[in-house]
Design a protein around this motif. Sequence first.
Motif, short mmCIF file in Angstrom:
data_model
loop_
_atom_site.label_atom_id
_atom_site.label_comp_id
_atom_site.label_asym_id
_atom_site.label_seq_id
_atom_site.Cartn_x
_atom_site.Cartn_y
_atom_site.Cartn_z
N VAL A 32 12.61 -0.58 -2.52
CA VAL A 32 12.77 -1.89 -1.96
C VAL A 32 12.42 -1.58 -0.46
CG1 VAL A 32 14.27 -3.75 -1.07
CG2 VAL A 32 14.48 -2.84 -3.43
N ILE A 33 11.43 -2.56 -0.25
CA ILE A 33 10.96 -2.81 1.33
C ILE A 33 11.21 -4.13 1.74
CG2 ILE A 33 8.96 -2.75 2.95
CD1 ILE A 33 7.51 -0.95 1.26
N VAL A 39 21.66 -0.70 -11.31
CA VAL A 39 20.20 -0.55 -11.10
C VAL A 39 20.44 0.26 -9.58
CG1 VAL A 39 18.00 -1.37 -10.27
CG2 VAL A 39 19.30 -2.50 -12.00
N ARG A 40 19.76 1.27 -9.79
CA ARG A 40 19.97 2.27 -8.37
C ARG A 40 18.65 2.13 -7.51
NH1 ARG A 40 19.44 7.81 -11.62
NH2 ARG A 40 17.91 6.46 -12.71
N ILE A 41 18.89 2.29 -6.30
CA ILE A 41 17.89 2.03 -5.20
C ILE A 41 17.78 3.59 -4.54
CG2 ILE A 41 17.18 0.86 -3.23
CD1 ILE A 41 17.38 -0.70 -5.67
N PRO A 42 16.57 4.09 -4.50
CA PRO A 42 15.29 3.71 -5.01
C PRO A 42 15.03 4.26 -6.46
CG PRO A 42 15.09 5.80 -3.56
CD PRO A 42 16.80 5.58 -3.76
N THR A 48 12.96 3.59 -0.22
CA THR A 48 11.70 3.97 -1.24
C THR A 48 11.38 5.37 -1.63
OG1 THR A 48 10.49 4.09 0.95
CG2 THR A 48 10.37 1.95 0.05
N GLY A 49 12.41 6.21 -1.03
CA GLY A 49 12.49 7.26 -1.74
C GLY A 49 11.52 8.29 -1.70
N ALA A 50 10.92 8.17 -0.44
CA ALA A 50 9.69 9.20 -0.26
C ALA A 50 10.20 10.49 -0.04
CB ALA A 50 8.80 8.67 1.23
N GLU A 60 0.92 -1.25 0.03
CA GLU A 60 -0.02 -0.19 0.04
C GLU A 60 1.00 1.20 -0.05
OE1 GLU A 60 -4.09 1.02 2.35
OE2 GLU A 60 -2.19 0.58 3.47
N HIS A 61 1.86 1.31 0.72
CA HIS A 61 2.94 2.22 0.88
C HIS A 61 3.72 2.52 -0.49
CE1 HIS A 61 5.67 5.33 2.48
NE2 HIS A 61 6.58 4.49 2.00
N LEU A 62 4.08 1.43 -1.18
CA LEU A 62 4.47 1.70 -2.44
C LEU A 62 3.52 2.24 -3.33
CD1 LEU A 62 6.59 -1.70 -2.25
CD2 LEU A 62 7.66 0.78 -2.41
#
Length: 372
Positions: free
Chosen positions: A294-295, A286-289, A354-356, A197-199
């Motif tokens: 990713v959670i 591949v860069r995070i986020p 998650t980059g919020a 849900e957060h994603l």
Amino acid sequence: MLAQQRHDYVLEQLRAHGAVRVTDVVTGLGVSDGTVRRDLEVLESQGKLTRVRGGAVLPAGSVANPAGPRGAERPEAAARTDGAIVGMLVPSTTYYYPEVIRGAQSAAARAGARLVLGVTDYDHDRDLDQLHDLIRSGSNGLLVTTADGPVIPAGVREFLECCGLPYVLVERRSAAVFDHAECVLSDHRQGAYRAVEHLAALGHRRVALFAHATPTANLVAEGHAEAVRLLGLDASAPVVAPERSAGRPGIDDFAQACRDSGATAALVHSDREAILLLQRLRTHGVRIPEDLAVIAYDDEVAAFAEVPLTAVAPPKFELGRMAAAALLDRLGTADDPPVRQTVLQPRLVVRDSTGATAGERRGAADAGVALR
């Protein structure tokens, strides 16, 4: 002393307490260890008890008499928890369960009780052996997390019912929906749902899942699947879970599948697998986020990843504390309190993976999501 008198004494103790130790009978009757063991063999052959290591328990289907021998009123001393021994069966002392144990110990210490551990190392063949040892050590009640889960094995359930000791299941439940077994557990379905849900709130429509084969994995997979369905997300994202994956792809295959499928986010159980995924993705640029949010699930070491991981955090300390408190309530009263089946909700701890944005973090805080 006649054999029949010894047998009557043993059976009286069993009816009163549900279990009896050889050493206690030796002390109580002033006879030899060998004599007591032979008496137990005879009584077992008559179907009156079941021998276990160091003593005996009531046979299946028998019920201990909580009022004490011959229906006598239960002594007030037996109702106190001061000096009581709480036996705790856990599958591990190195991951997830140290906090559960710490929570149980805090409740035990507050009540003046002592916590004793039995550890199976996730070997289900050791469940009953460890429970026997906990009873032999003088446990007055049991906290039980079997090696397999989330449903407790039928053989263990039968043993707990016939041993006569009060018990509370921890992160496990009975197979029967309407069973009366007392339990305290985390709602891992809800934890996984909240992660997806957060994603989704951050704009991700294709959320992959990797669930390492543990007793929790299928519950996490069920929560992920329900979130994808109810939130209307793209169901084509890669899913690796015990009951949904042929051949159990490894983390390298999962990383490749995420790249190939266009997934923009992933829920990964557990922290170790999430950290490994970050390492594999980094080697492929591949860069995070930015490329993949990713959670992690468990929040044991998620904060120490190269990119600190947003994580689902089951309330492990509270789980142990509440389970021990429920058991001690039973030990601390002569009454029979109502059976409690308690379900605790995991928290979502938002970190960098998650980059919020700052605004999104404020929204998460308003929704009761923890920020770190």
